[in-house]
Write a protein that holds these residues in place. Structure first.
Motif, PDB file in Angstrom:
ATOM      1  N   UNK A  13      29.806 -43.272  -6.824  1.00 28.79           N
ATOM      2  CA  UNK A  13      30.515 -42.072  -7.589  1.00 28.79           C
ATOM      3  C   UNK A  13      29.810 -40.717  -6.690  1.00 28.79           C
ATOM      4  N   UNK A  14      30.016 -39.689  -7.292  1.00 24.85           N
ATOM      5  CA  UNK A  14      29.208 -38.649  -6.868  1.00 24.85           C
ATOM      6  C   UNK A  14      28.126 -38.069  -7.611  1.00 24.85           C
ATOM      7  N   UNK A  15      26.917 -37.648  -6.948  1.00 21.92           N
ATOM      8  CA  UNK A  15      25.764 -37.122  -7.935  1.00 21.92           C
ATOM      9  C   UNK A  15      25.678 -35.399  -7.214  1.00 21.92           C
ATOM     10  N   UNK A  16      24.919 -35.023  -8.043  1.00 17.09           N
ATOM     11  CA  UNK A  16      24.501 -33.448  -7.525  1.00 17.09           C
ATOM     12  C   UNK A  16      22.849 -33.493  -7.199  1.00 17.09           C
ATOM     13  N   UNK A  17      22.597 -32.792  -6.211  1.00 19.52           N
ATOM     14  CA  UNK A  17      21.322 -32.928  -5.932  1.00 19.52           C
ATOM     15  C   UNK A  17      20.715 -31.400  -5.423  1.00 19.52           C
ATOM     16  N   UNK A  18      19.535 -31.006  -5.849  1.00 18.18           N
ATOM     17  CA  UNK A  18      18.880 -29.729  -5.497  1.00 18.18           C
ATOM     18  C   UNK A  18      18.691 -29.507  -3.991  1.00 18.18           C
ATOM     19  N   UNK A  19      18.687 -28.478  -3.382  1.00 17.79           N
ATOM     20  CA  UNK A  19      18.299 -28.093  -2.103  1.00 17.79           C
ATOM     21  C   UNK A  19      17.098 -27.080  -1.995  1.00 17.79           C
ATOM     22  N   UNK A  20      16.357 -26.962  -1.115  1.00 18.22           N
ATOM     23  CA  UNK A  20      14.918 -26.353  -1.032  1.00 18.22           C
ATOM     24  C   UNK A  20      15.319 -24.726  -1.144  1.00 18.22           C
ATOM     25  N   UNK A  21      16.313 -24.233  -0.590  1.00 15.34           N
ATOM     26  CA  UNK A  21      16.749 -22.659  -0.769  1.00 15.34           C
ATOM     27  C   UNK A  21      17.082 -22.422  -2.116  1.00 15.34           C
ATOM     28  N   UNK A  22      17.379 -23.513  -3.032  1.00 16.16           N
ATOM     29  CA  UNK A  22      17.764 -23.148  -4.377  1.00 16.16           C
ATOM     30  C   UNK A  22      19.088 -23.437  -4.724  1.00 16.16           C
ATOM     31  N   UNK A  23      19.916 -24.078  -3.515  1.00 20.94           N
ATOM     32  CA  UNK A  23      21.410 -24.244  -3.884  1.00 20.94           C
ATOM     33  C   UNK A  23      21.693 -25.765  -4.254  1.00 20.94           C
TER      34      UNK A  23
END
Length: 384
Positions: A290-300
């Protein structure tokens, strides 16, 4: 008794250089010194002969006259050039002391801490300073401007850094005549010491400044603005020229070195330009995908597709989502590492479903089936 040739006395050829002559004299001085040759009655005379030879050959004018006229250049009316030269035999205590002092300075000057040909300069460069600055990983990613407070020495405003009341200039030390050192004759040796009046500075302050007490500097905390470039790492050093301690007596200031420490992050781990993020997924998500949502260092945020049947440790790469290169182009990557999470605090119904699932999925766990098959073979072998 006829005088020996000066070159022969020192054991050098007539075309010997200044350095070769000095080296030969140093060797002879050690070899013939009376203090080391108490059993040789001729040592003192030979020692004086070597000093007489060196006093002539070390001086370019005297050496030229000697090469042309020999010993006659310094006898009768020939003279020895400006200032005269040795007349007849040993040329006196003053000339000998001057000759031996040159070699003494060369041998021991570094240990005495002196400087040949003059005293220390009054102006001294200030010390370099170090400041440890801690920044967040977000600051290291985008770059930031920080204001820091640095305790340091600055030039005294009352005396403009001279150390003298009203900004007056220091005067030459009367004891050493501005040389910063004094000499004393001890037998064959000329001993050089730091001037006790000016402590080697060569100058003294008659009327010290009341604010800095003659030091030319005062302690003060300064606020400085520092630009932290994007991509810094722990250990990155930033130099601010001239922002260290002020020099003494108007000397130049030292530099300020800022050492960066990047703080640990709650979500991301850093390795050079790459970032690593561990993301927990449920057993069902790992099994079904499935799909998961992860954070990125620039805040996105970024969506990542989890393949069906993923195990703990499975990594996916997000290109260009890592840290920027310091003063360069491009970005590192971000690596997502899956951690399959075992559920806890199950209800009776959940436990029942899991038991049923376990019974039905025995053939769907190839890794465990393979492992326990090897274990069975191992036990059978041990029993056999």
């Amino acid at each position: 008794m006829a005088k020996r040739d000066y070159y022969e006395v020192l054991g050098v050829a007539r075309g010997a250089s200044e350095a070769e002559i000095k080296k030969a004299y140093r060797r002879k001085a050690r070899e013939l010194h009376p203090d080391s040759n108490s059993d040789n009655p001729n040592a003192e005379a030979q020692f004086k002969e070597a000093n007489e030879a060196y006093d002539v050959l070390k001086d370019a004018d005297k050496k030229a006259a000697y090469d042309r006229f020999g010993h006659a250049a310094f006898e009768g009316g020939m003279g020895g050039g400006p200032g005269g030269g040795p007349r007849g035999g040993f040329h006196g205590q003053g000339d000998f002391a001057s000759a031996f002092s040159d070699v003494f300075d060369d041998l021991f000057g570094d240990f005495m801490g002196g400087q040949r040909g003059g005293g220390r300069q009054r102006a001294t460069r200030g010390s370099d300073l170090r400041y440890n600055l801690k920044v967040t990983l977000e600051d290291a990613y985008k770059g930031v401007q920080k204001t820091i407070n640095v305790p340091t020495s600055v030039a005294c405003g009352a005396c403009s850094g001279t150390g003298a009341e009203g900004g007056a200039e220091p005067v030459s030390c009367p004891t050493c005549s501005g040389m910063g050192k004094v000499r004393a004759q001890q037998g064959f040796f000329t001993v050089e010491r730091t001037c006790p009046t000016c402590n080697g500075l060569g100058q003294i302050i008659k009327n010290p400044c009341q604010t800095c007490h003659g030091n030319g500097r005062v302690e003060k905390e300064r606020s400085l603005s520092v630009n932290i470039p994007a991509g810094v790492e722990t250990g990155t050093r930033i130099r601010l020229a001239g922002e260290g301690d002020a020099g003494t007596r108007g000397g130049p200031s030292g530099d300020l070195y800022i050492f960066i420490e990047v703080a640990q992050h709650e979500i991301f781990n850093r390795d050079a330009q790459n970032l690593f993020c561990q993301v927990p997924v449920s057993v069902s998500s790992a099994a079904l995908g499935g799909d998961i949502e992860v954070p990125t260092i620039e805040g996105g945020r970024s969506r990542v597709k989890v393949p069906a049947g993923s195990q703990t440790g499975k990594q996916m790469r997000l290109r260009g989502k890592g840290m920027p290169a310091l003063r360069g182009a491009g970005f590192g990557d971000m690596f997502i590492e899956l951690v399959v999470e075992t559920p806890v605090n199950l209800t009776s119904r959940q436990k029942e479903l899991l038991r049923e699932f376990d019974e039905l999925s025995a053939e769907n766990n190839p890794r465990s089936s393979n492992f326990f098959s090897k274990v069975k073979d191992f036990w059978d072998e041990m029993k056999g």
